[in-house]
Design an enzyme around this catalytic site. Structure first.
Site, short mmCIF file in Angstrom:
data_model
loop_
_atom_site.label_atom_id
_atom_site.label_comp_id
_atom_site.label_asym_id
_atom_site.label_seq_id
_atom_site.Cartn_x
_atom_site.Cartn_y
_atom_site.Cartn_z
N SER A 124 22.37 9.49 -37.59
CA SER A 124 21.33 9.91 -38.52
C SER A 124 21.74 9.83 -39.98
CB SER A 124 20.92 11.37 -38.23
OG SER A 124 22.06 12.21 -38.35
N CYS A 125 23.02 9.58 -40.26
CA CYS A 125 23.46 9.62 -41.65
C CYS A 125 24.41 8.48 -41.93
CB CYS A 125 24.16 10.95 -41.94
SG CYS A 125 24.88 11.04 -43.59
N GLY A 126 24.09 7.69 -42.95
CA GLY A 126 24.91 6.54 -43.26
C GLY A 126 25.87 6.76 -44.40
N CYS A 128 27.61 9.94 -44.85
CA CYS A 128 28.39 11.14 -44.62
C CYS A 128 29.86 10.90 -44.96
CB CYS A 128 28.27 11.58 -43.17
SG CYS A 128 26.59 11.98 -42.68
#
Length: 284
Positions: A124-126, A128
């Site tokens: 969900s997070c690129g 982080c």
């Protein structure tokens, strides 16, 4: 390599069933979207390649994903900066081929593997683990502000349905994001799916880079979720002048799009949309 989807047995509970004599819970097969880690190793020929990033992704199009990731992070400028890229067996048995080994071309600097700029990413997070917002505000080699492309709002309104029609794995699982590259006339150029929306975008951009189509002047990137800062940055790095999303943009996404001279469209649903930046490109 793993599979994009897998069949599992689940307990289906339906409390709305009108027939109270029928069982409310039954066993049935269900299809789940695949999710596996992919390690990207980068280095020079004749030397051991070092792990640079691990991302959780849906199996498929791994080389596009790796090339797209390196490009949108500003570590390479084109596919020509890569000598070879290949899938390799991992360190653990059984071999799942969840490693991409990238050999940089001569003269291309190796990326630093500073722990402060860790590249571990989830589905969900690129971004982080980046040290700061400044570290991810990568400057694009392309000036999208000078792209004078225009597109009709009626053509934009058709993009979500056309992207949805291309989501074959989503049709079976209901659990994947999608990114599609379109011409300004609304024609689909390429579409990719993944559990991570940033991975889906990297797969699209990596495909375009390997096809030597960068910069993507006069194109629209359509995404199935929200328009985040990271997706806006990736579009800018590929020279895409228009980013459209079915959901909302973030404040940083709108700020970056304005800074880059991009057109940012959100809440693109049915016959309505919000144009946050670059409204001069959209004609009614």
């Amino acid at each position: 390599m793993g599979r994009a989807s897998d069949r599992r047995s689940v307990l289906r509970i339906d409390l709305s069933a009108p027939d109270r004599d029928a069982p409310a819970a039954v066993r049935r097969p269900d299809t789940l979207a695949g999710e596996e880690p992919l390690e990207i190793r980068v280095g020079r020929a004749g030397q051991a390649r070092r792990p640079l990033a691990v991302t959780m992704r849906t199996p498929g199009d791994e080389l596009d994903l790796a090339i797209g990731f390196l490009l949108t992070e500003g570590l390479i400028r084109s596919a020509r900066d890569v000598s070879t890229a290949q899938l390799c067996a991992g360190d653990n048995a059984p071999n799942t081929y969840n490693v991409v080994d990238v050999v940089l071309a001569d003269g291309v600097p190796e990326p630093e593997t500073d722990p402060a700029r860790a590249f571990y990413t989830t589905s969900s997070c690129g971004v982080c683990g980046k040290a700061s917002i400044d570290a991810v505000r990568t400057r694009s080699p392309y000036d999208v502000a000078t792209d004078r492309v225009e597109l009709a709002a009626t053509d934009l309104a058709r993009l979500p349905d056309r992207l949805r029609a291309a989501q074959r794995t989503f049709e079976r699982t209901g659990g994947l994001h999608a990114a599609g590259l379109f011409s300004t006339g609304g024609e689909l150029v390429v579409a990719r799916e993944d559990v991570g929306r940033h991975n889906a975008v990297d797969k699209v951009i990596g495909w375009a880079a390997r096809q030597e189509r960068l910069p993507l002047t006069g194109h629209v990137l359509m995404v199935s979720g929200r328009a985040s800062f990271e997706l806006t940055q990736k579009a800018w790095m590929a020279g895409i002048p228009v980013l459209a999303a079915v959901s909302a943009p973030s404040t940083l996404a709108a700020e970056l799009a304005g800074e880059a001279g991009m057109t940012l469209v959100g809440f693109l649903r049915g016959q309505t949309m919000n144009v946050y930046t670059g409204a001069e490109r959209v004609t009614c």
